[in-house]
Design an enzyme around this catalytic site. Structure first.
Site, mmCIF file in Angstrom:
data_model
loop_
_atom_site.group_PDB
_atom_site.id
_atom_site.type_symbol
_atom_site.label_atom_id
_atom_site.label_comp_id
_atom_site.label_asym_id
_atom_site.label_seq_id
_atom_site.Cartn_x
_atom_site.Cartn_y
_atom_site.Cartn_z
ATOM 1 N N GLY A 230 0.829 -1.203 0.000
ATOM 2 C CA GLY A 230 0.000 0.000 0.000
ATOM 3 C C GLY A 230 0.860 1.248 0.000
ATOM 4 O O GLY A 230 2.093 1.170 0.033
ATOM 5 N N ASP A 231 0.180 2.385 -0.027
ATOM 6 C CA ASP A 231 0.844 3.694 -0.060
ATOM 7 C C ASP A 231 0.767 4.305 1.345
ATOM 8 O O ASP A 231 -0.318 4.670 1.796
ATOM 9 C CB ASP A 231 0.118 4.571 -1.082
ATOM 10 C CG ASP A 231 0.640 6.007 -1.094
ATOM 11 O OD1 ASP A 231 1.619 6.297 -0.381
ATOM 12 O OD2 ASP A 231 0.050 6.834 -1.810
ATOM 13 N N PHE A 232 1.895 4.412 2.016
ATOM 14 C CA PHE A 232 1.847 4.891 3.412
ATOM 15 C C PHE A 232 1.448 6.361 3.528
ATOM 16 O O PHE A 232 1.122 6.821 4.608
ATOM 17 C CB PHE A 232 3.107 4.548 4.197
ATOM 18 C CG PHE A 232 4.459 4.995 3.657
ATOM 19 C CD1 PHE A 232 4.647 6.223 3.058
ATOM 20 C CD2 PHE A 232 5.576 4.166 3.834
ATOM 21 C CE1 PHE A 232 5.889 6.631 2.608
ATOM 22 C CE2 PHE A 232 6.844 4.560 3.384
ATOM 23 C CZ PHE A 232 6.991 5.796 2.768
ATOM 24 N N HIS A 250 13.791 10.184 6.290
ATOM 25 C CA HIS A 250 14.832 10.999 5.620
ATOM 26 C C HIS A 250 14.644 11.076 4.095
ATOM 27 O O HIS A 250 15.316 11.842 3.426
ATOM 28 C CB HIS A 250 16.240 10.531 5.999
ATOM 29 C CG HIS A 250 16.616 9.150 5.554
ATOM 30 N ND1 HIS A 250 17.776 8.529 5.975
ATOM 31 C CD2 HIS A 250 15.997 8.251 4.748
ATOM 32 C CE1 HIS A 250 17.854 7.329 5.434
ATOM 33 N NE2 HIS A 250 16.799 7.144 4.694
HETATM 34 C C1 LIG Z 1 15.141 3.776 2.567
HETATM 35 S S1 LIG Z 1 13.997 2.486 2.345
HETATM 36 C C2 LIG Z 1 13.926 1.795 3.961
HETATM 37 C C3 LIG Z 1 13.536 0.342 3.932
HETATM 38 C C4 LIG Z 1 13.582 -0.336 5.298
HETATM 39 N N1 LIG Z 1 12.778 0.352 6.279
HETATM 40 C C5 LIG Z 1 15.011 -0.446 5.767
HETATM 41 O O1 LIG Z 1 15.421 0.325 6.631
HETATM 42 O O2 LIG Z 1 15.741 -1.277 5.237
HETATM 43 C C6 LIG Z 1 12.425 3.305 2.202
HETATM 44 C C7 LIG Z 1 11.270 2.352 1.915
HETATM 45 O O3 LIG Z 1 10.062 3.105 1.801
HETATM 46 C C8 LIG Z 1 9.272 2.494 0.796
HETATM 47 N N2 LIG Z 1 8.285 3.463 0.283
HETATM 48 C C9 LIG Z 1 8.545 4.622 -0.374
HETATM 49 N N3 LIG Z 1 7.409 5.259 -0.660
HETATM 50 C C10 LIG Z 1 6.396 4.505 -0.156
HETATM 51 C C11 LIG Z 1 4.980 4.672 -0.111
HETATM 52 N N4 LIG Z 1 4.390 5.750 -0.622
HETATM 53 N N5 LIG Z 1 4.255 3.711 0.516
HETATM 54 C C12 LIG Z 1 4.854 2.618 1.053
HETATM 55 N N6 LIG Z 1 6.205 2.407 1.041
HETATM 56 C C13 LIG Z 1 6.963 3.344 0.430
HETATM 57 C C14 LIG Z 1 10.281 2.081 -0.254
HETATM 58 O O4 LIG Z 1 9.769 1.098 -1.122
HETATM 59 C C15 LIG Z 1 11.419 1.572 0.623
HETATM 60 O O5 LIG Z 1 11.321 0.190 0.886
#
Ligand SMILES: C[S@@+](CC[C@H](N)C(=O)[O-])C[C@H]1O[C@@H](n2cnc3c(N)ncnc32)[C@H](O)[C@@H]1O
Length: 347
Positions: A230-232, A250
């Protein structure tokens, strides 16, 4: 005694200037598959050129540079190349190896993005958007190979940090943990394996959560860990008592962070908490470890080019307040001087 023609400053900056090429040598080796190709038996440049479909003369020069950098060593009186112990870190099967992160930062698109620093500083905004015309995560839909490379690259830091998170914070009071933007579940599965009282949900894009079931199976917690796509920015799963946001905020500007924190606050069970795992930039002039400061400042530059950036504790405190939350604790993650677990509850 006469002055040497090379000034001290030149000597100090030469490694820095060539550092840019050093990284290209590493990433090209990884992207061609050199470390894996020599992992078993020493090989000649001609053999490797045939196997890796490369130009023999230029590959030979790359191999020589890899010897100079300590990734390879000469074998058979220089006729073949063998992997060094340090070079094993770049192999596909190296435990916690950095191969995927080195490959991701060497993606031509990342390289173009890094080349946009001057433009970012002059004009503001992330260079990535200048190069692709899209925001970082929006771009993933049109380039699944790049998205995969990013998710694989992220695993390295995650694998390193996951076991340390257990020592940084007391997770024993949590029954349902939602890992918001939890990638392929590397962190949550590790936390759940160490805390049998807890169940959890990894929440991320459909592409990212594809690997969760396998991670959960390997960790022996398949019955306590589910994945949800989903879209957070729209919503997060309801009813958790812990909402983990590890290395997520970040990537976003302040307005988006406040929206995401609010989504967590509104979805959480009574008494729930948000657990922000983040690199903290030191406040200006604060005493601290200079190499940790360098790491945090460069991590911030890399994020500035791609998406957003690192923050200070004061900045996180303000974002939480705007989302109706207050920070109730900050715990340092052992061995990682900039990284912290920031606990926030509804204000
Ligand atoms: C920097 S990564 C961190 C992943 C994980 N938490 C870690 O520390 O290894 C950011 C994550 O946010 C997810 N993400 C970005 N936009 C998103 C959205 N709108 N809804 C859900 N997830 C999203 C990306 O797919 C990615 O897996």
């Amino acid at each position: 005694m006469s002055e040497t023609p090379t000034s001290g400053a030149t000597a100090a900056f030469a490694p820095l200037i060539f550092g840019v090429l050093q990284f290209q040598v590493y990433t090209t080796a990884v992207r061609l598959g050199v470390p894996d190709a020599v992992a078993g038996t020493p090989r000649s440049a001609a053999e490797l050129a045939a196997d890796l479909e490369a130009d023999e003369a230029n590959l030979h020069r790359l191999l020589r540079a890899l010897v100079a950098l300590g990734v390879l060593r000469y074998a058979d009186e220089g006729r073949r190349f063998a992997l060094t112990e340090a070079g094993r870190d770049l192999c596909e099967d190296a435990a916690n190896g950095s191969r995927d992160l080195v490959a991701f930062f060497g993606e031509p698109l990342m390289w173009n993005t890094f080349g946009g620093l001057e433009r970012s500083v002059r004009d503001g905004g992330p260079a990535f958007t200048g190069v692709t015309g899209e925001a970082f995560f929006d771009y993933f839909a049109s380039d699944p190979g790049f998205a995969r490379s990013y998710h694989h690259g992220m695993r390295w830091g995650t694998a390193m940090m996951a076991p340390l998170l257990g020592a940084a914070y007391d997770w024993s009071g949590l029954a349902r943990i939602i890992d918001v933007g939890g990638g392929d579940g590397g962190v949550l599965t590790s936390l759940l394996a160490a805390h049998p009282q807890a169940h959890g949900v990894v929440y991320d894009s459909a592409e990212a959560v594809r690997g969760v079931a396998e991670h959960a199976r390997q960790a022996g917690i398949a019955d306590r860990c589910t994945a949800e796509a989903g879209d957070f920015m729209a919503k997060v799963p309801a009813g958790g008592d812990g909402y983990l946001l590890k290395n997520v905020l970040h990537e976003w500007d302040d307005a988006a962070c406040v929206r995401l924190l609010r989504n967590c606050r509104e979805a959480m069970a009574d008494g729930g908490r948000v657990l922000i795992v983040a690199t903290l930039l030191p406040e200006p002039g604060a005493a601290g470890d200079p190499s940790a400061f360098t790491y945090a400042a460069l991590s911030d530059i890399q994020l500035m080019l791609a998406s957003n950036g690192e923050r200070t504790l004061a900045e996180y405190t303000r974002l939480c307040a705007e989302a109706g939350m207050r920070i109730t604790g900050v715990s340092k993650i052992p061995y990682l001087p900039n990284d912290n677990v920031i606990e926030a509850t509804a204000a």
